[in-house]
Scaffold this active site. Structure first.
Site, PDB file in Angstrom:
ATOM      1  N   GLY B  69       4.726   5.106   1.753  1.00  0.00           N
ATOM      2  CA  GLY B  69       3.919   3.909   1.969  1.00  0.00           C
ATOM      3  C   GLY B  69       4.742   2.816   2.641  1.00  0.00           C
ATOM      4  O   GLY B  69       4.250   2.093   3.506  1.00  0.00           O
ATOM      5  N   THR B  70       6.004   2.718   2.240  1.00  0.00           N
ATOM      6  CA  THR B  70       6.897   1.723   2.834  1.00  0.00           C
ATOM      7  C   THR B  70       7.035   1.954   4.334  1.00  0.00           C
ATOM      8  O   THR B  70       6.920   1.025   5.137  1.00  0.00           O
ATOM      9  CB  THR B  70       8.283   1.786   2.147  1.00  0.00           C
ATOM     10  OG1 THR B  70       8.133   1.339   0.800  1.00  0.00           O
ATOM     11  CG2 THR B  70       9.303   0.923   2.859  1.00  0.00           C
ATOM     12  N   CYS B 325       9.455  -3.169  -7.163  1.00  0.00           N
ATOM     13  CA  CYS B 325      10.130  -2.812  -5.921  1.00  0.00           C
ATOM     14  C   CYS B 325      11.423  -3.565  -5.711  1.00  0.00           C
ATOM     15  O   CYS B 325      12.274  -3.152  -4.943  1.00  0.00           O
ATOM     16  CB  CYS B 325       9.200  -3.066  -4.748  1.00  0.00           C
ATOM     17  SG  CYS B 325       7.655  -2.241  -4.990  1.00  0.00           S
TER      18      CYS B 325
END
Lengths: 96, 384
Positions: B69-70, B325
């Site tokens: 996703g990053t 995160c």
């Protein structure tokens, strides 16, 4: 204005006067991580009279959010965050 | 004993596990090759793309698989902004909310430092909801190259006003990146996106599979050296078996979506209602109505979140604290800070689909004595 560092020291002028922003008590929480600055404030806020202010010196970035958040939760008045060479001085007025 | 950190990773769906094992047999070859094994892998990859595209509301040719996703967010932000920068327009302007994933904020920061792109960061209210009026006012027609807004916040579960933001962006002809990682597979993707990002391990697929979709007609240019893979958007040989597993999980949960989500919503509501009753000086964060079904986040005064997480783990409950995160940077959660709520003593409970009412009651039973014990320890430490 930089409040005195000693936790017992009284501010200059007439800190006793309700409504004055000169802190009646200054707590040194420099170098301490949240939640310790908040715990120190919660422990000592009753040491000043209603209407007087208390200054918390802290340099944990979390204090910038957590001191105002604590005041909102506890219905105490957050007066200001003043920049210092290291960290901030947070002024809180005892409202009740 | 229970795993309550589905927002970090949902345990793999049985359908994903099954698809992964099958695909290791049939989908291991290079899908770019013309031989039989390659064609077989290509077929499986295309089927996975069609399935995921259908679930997320995009066309298959708009959708590429990334390694996370990053990576999807980084490619989306850099590719969309750099495609619109020009000599005439200059480095341009980017709008983002203050509570986006760190991948968005760090990409914005990267553009600002390297190319001089101006960045406007939109504030949120105490529930974590982005201010649409502020976002609308920040859009500069002709100058703003991209706006970024998540579908929902991964730390507190609050849904964002994507439909309103999309309308404002359309009026100003600004493309909108929607980060749907927190909600994909749990709620329909909101309409109106120009670019879309998501992550499979959050819906019960394996780690290492992200999704980047770029709407047809939206300008985007690869920010990395050219590579032919994934519609020339993502470099490198894709992990076909993991992608197939991700697609299988997404298809399976969309077929069973109704029930688990209603049950999870009731369980998180139970936690939100009980924590302030059972624990003195505890406050629940986020919007209690417009929210993701599986996330509930609260803070307890006078304790630190890390100790709380460790003690809960010792008691058999896996939860997370603060901004998952960026937790190792020791900065307060940027989400909680932007909301102006207590950042210390923070616990995020995010229920996996298999969560039971019994496990939630057990959690509510162990939490109060743990908080009391940690408070005592911290108090002793602070007075020394």
């Amino acid at each position: 204005m930089t409040p005195p560092l000693s936790s017992q020291a009284r501010g200059a002028g007439s800190p006793g006067a309700p409504g004055s922003d000169v802190p009646a008590l200054t707590l040194d929480a420099l170098g301490k991580k949240c939640p310790i600055p908040i715990i120190m404030l919660a422990d000592r806020i009753r040491d000043v009279r209603v209407g007087q202010t208390i200054a918390v010196l802290a340099d944990d970035p979390a204090a910038k959010t957590d001191l105002p958040a604590w005041c909102a939760l506890k219905s105490q008045e957050f007066v200001a965050a003043v920049d210092r060479p290291v960290g901030w001085s947070f002024l809180v007025r005892r409202s009740y | 004993m229970a795993y309550f950190d589905a927002a970090s990773a949902e345990p793999m769906h049985p359908a994903a596990r099954e698809a992964l094992l099958t695909a290791l047999e049939d989908g291991w070859a290079d899908p770019a090759r013309l031989h039989r094994e390659g064609r077989q892998a290509r077929l499986l990859l295309d089927q996975a793309r069609e399935a995921v595209a259908a679930e997320l509301g995009s066309r298959p040719d708009e959708l590429s698989f990334t390694s996370s996703g990053t990576q999807a967010l980084q490619l989306a932000v850099l590719g969309a902004v750099q495609a619109r920068q020009s000599a005439a327009r200059g480095p341009g302007h980017l709008v983002t909310s203050a509570v986006e994933h760190s991948a968005v904020l760090n990409s914005a920061d990267w553009l600002e430092r390297r190319t001089g792109t101006r960045v406007s960061t939109i504030g949120v209210d105490r529930l974590g909801r982005a201010d649409v009026a502020e976002l609308t006012a920040a859009l500069e027609p002709g100058q703003t190259l991209l706006a970024c807004l998540q579908s929902a916040n991964n730390e507190v579960g609050t849904l964002q006003p994507v439909a309103e933001a999309a309308e404002a962006c359309a009026d100003s002809r600004v493309p909108l990146l929607v980060d749907a990682a927190a909600s994909a597979g749990r709620m329909p993707v909101p309409a109106g996106w120009s670019l879309l990002a998501a992550s499979a391990h959050k819906w019960g697929g394996p780690a290492g599979v992200g999704v980047l979709a770029v709407r047809k007609g939206v300008r985007w240019r690869e920010p990395l050296p050219a590579d032919d893979r994934e519609g020339r958007r993502v470099p490198g040989f894709p992990n076909v078996p993991a992608i197939l597993a991700a697609a299988a999980a997404l298809t399976a949960i969309s077929e069973e979506r109704e029930d688990p989500d209603a049950a999870l919503r009731a369980l998180t509501a139970r936690i939100a209602g009980q924590v302030p009753v059972l624990v003195e000086d505890a406050v629940v964060h986020g919007d209690r109505d417009r929210r993701l079904p599986h996330i509930v986040t609260f803070s307890c005064l006078y304790v630190d979140g890390e100790t709380l997480v460790t003690e809960l783990d010792r008691a058999g409950f896996s939860v997370s604290s603060g901004s998952a995160c960026v937790a190792d940077t020791r900065q307060p959660s940027h989400v909680l800070a932007a909301m102006g709520v207590l950042t210390h003593g923070n616990v995020r409970v995010s229920l996996p689909r298999a969560a039971t009412p019994e496990s939630v009651e057990e959690f509510l039973a162990v939490l109060p004595p743990i908080v009391a014990r940690v408070r005592e320890t911290v108090r002793v430490a602070s007075s020394s």
